[in-house]
Motif scaffolding. Structure first.
Motif: not given
Length: 250
Positions: A200-210
């Motif tokens: 989940r954290l990786w998917r959130e990062y892919e959507r722009g959440d550093d």
């Protein structure tokens, strides 16, 4: 316990024979005199010791890793403590054929390096990290981390490998890494996360959440850093039960 206390890498020497050698005062290669084994096996042990010293002088423990049972490879650690790499990976799923590695953390010599997909996580960097390591330590890495890296990055991981899951089982510690940490009182500074949270954290990062990537990296790093005290606790327990108990009885 060090490699030089070990005789089970020798063909024909099992745990019972090794124990008998220890009970008769041969607790180190320097003390071997062949007394309690036959001539053929004694010659084989002496050749092993001579060749083993050469391997250790070169800093090569691969021969011992190949000969030791998986649950006994903890014996390698004391010889190469500072060159030991504790490794853990995070992925987008469980199948290396259809999923990706997102982060790889390596803890060695008191420092932790984390490689991130799309930045510095490459086959070349992974080979460099492995080349700097005399011993690789994972938890369930024999079945997961190492095959995943080999598939996704076309690697052939030949670094001697201790999968902590096996020595843990030998001292009665079952379950996942975090459950064993809790049982032994090895703490984490961050809230407990799971593999599903890592995806989940990786998917959130892919959507722009550093910030999600920062948390994922912190989680990944904690796994590697906590493996070091875990290995040392388990190795101490095994040293006492496998080696010291026999020597004090002998």
């Amino acid at each position: 316990m060090r490699i030089e206390n070990s005789f089970i890498p020798v063909r024909g020497v099992g745990e019972a024979t090794e124990r008998r050698l220890w009970e008769n005062g041969m607790t180190h290669w320097n003390e071997f005199d062949g007394g309690v084994v036959g001539d053929t096996l004694a010659d084989r042990i002496e050749r092993f010791i001579d060749e083993g010293r050469d391997h250790l002088e070169r800093g090569d423990i691969s021969t011992f890793a190949e000969a030791l049972p998986a649950a006994s490879r903890w014996r390698l650690y004391e010889n190469v403590r500072e060159e030991t790499a504790f490794l853990d990976i995070e992925t987008t799923g469980l199948d290396a054929a259809t999923n990706d590695v997102t982060t790889v953390s390596v803890h060695r010599g008191g420092e932790t390096e984390t490689l991130v997909r799309g930045r510095d996580l490459t086959a070349r960097r992974l080979r460099e990290e492995l080349a700097q390591s005399s011993l690789l330590v994972t938890f369930n890495g024999k079945r997961f981390d190492v095959p995943f890296l080999e598939t996704c990055y076309d690697l052939d991981v030949t670094t001697p490998h201790v999968d902590l899951m096996y020595p843990c089982k030998k001292v009665g510690l079952d379950g996942g890494l975090k459950a064993i940490e809790r049982e032994l009182g090895i703490g984490r500074e961050m809230p407990d996360l799971s593999g599903r949270d890592a995806v989940r954290l990786w998917r959130e990062y892919e959507r722009g959440d550093d910030a999600a990537l920062e948390r994922l990296v912190e989680y990944n790093r904690a796994d590697t850093e906590n493996m070091k005290p875990l290995l040392e606790l388990v190795a101490d327990r095994l040293h006492e039960s496998v080696f010291e108990a026999v020597c004090s009885d002998g």
